[in-house]
Design a protein around this motif. Structure first.
Motif: not given
Length: 262
Positions: A49, A45, A67-68, A127, A70-71, A64, A123-124
């Motif tokens: 990023l 991860k 990403a947070e 983003l 997404f999680e 970040s 995730l990729e």
């Protein structure tokens, strides 16, 4: 003396009442193995990023935060990989950017989804898609919008595809009114405006030329980009639920300051 630790890789995992706490030996009564999988995913991860941050679209802090988000919204499949399903993605587009066309939201999802499974964003992709969606260069946004409108991915936007997007844009003045002819007339008007070589369909070159002459044509078949006022706001994870989620249940999926409407 405590027994010698037969597994030196194990780390102490007992509570504060363990009488072996702080000793060189490891507590034999409650042992915890390290989780190399979590460490590997964490490193992957961070590398991701950093790689996306080098493109210059979004800062490390913004990435970040995304990403947070997404999680928070994603779920894990049978392999343990996190992914964002299309229903949650629709909720996000609706709540944060006021996009309410299901056709457009589904097409945005498909434009984002380049590496994941058919119905899940990894995730990729999440983003990479948002960096263009939010702060892409003009040429990147041009290609993105064209891909959204090109339903079958053949490199052309045809009359039938335009009809698919525009059929719900006319409001009936009475229940008996037939809007089909009105939509067809609208499609012909759009064709004359955007089809520069006169072949009855819109190529990427036609689209680029039309947008160069009139930037408002970038979203000529419906909103697929956020309002510039929204993208200029600072990123911060939000917890304000949006007003009327499409799935019929409230979810905390807001993305940007000020994106939620009361």
């Amino acid at each position: 003396m405590p027994p010698a630790n037969p597994h030196p890789r194990r780390r102490h995992g007992n509570g504060r009442h363990c009488r072996f706490r702080g000793r060189r030996g490891t507590c034999p009564f409650r042992l915890v193995w390290p989780n190399p999988g979590m460490e590997k995913r964490g490193n992957r991860k961070q590398n991701l990023l950093q790689s996306i941050a080098r493109s210059g679209h979004l800062s490390s802090g913004e990435l970040s935060a995304l990403a947070e988000l997404f999680e928070t919204l994603s779920t894990s499949d049978k392999t343990g990989e996190a992914g964002l399903d299309i229903t949650t993605f629709r909720d996000l587009m609706h709540s944060s950017f006021d996009i309410d066309s299901e056709i457009i939201m589904d097409r945005i999802f498909r434009a984002f989804n380049r590496r994941g499974s058919e119905n899940r964003l990894n995730l990729e992709d999440f983003l990479d898609g948002l960096k263009i969606f939010l702060k892409g260069m003009p040429q990147e946004k041009l290609m993105y919008c064209f891909n959204v409108y090109d339903l079958n991915g053949d490199g052309w936007i045809t009359r039938d595809e335009m009809l698919h997007f525009l059929k719900d844009c006319l409001v009936k003045s009475s229940p008996d009114e037939d809007t089909e002819e009105g939509v067809k007339e609208l499609v012909e008007l759009v064709i004359r405006k955007v089809d520069r070589d006169g072949d009855g369909k819109v190529s990427l070159r036609d689209f680029a030329s039309a947008v160069h002459d009139d930037p408002l044509l970038l979203e000529f078949l419906g909103q697929c980009l956020p309002d510039p006022k929204v993208t200029s706001l600072p990123f911060r994870p939000m917890t304000s639920p949006f007003p009327v989620p499409l799935t019929g249940k409230r979810r905390d999926v807001s993305l940007l300051d000020g994106a939620c409407r009361p």
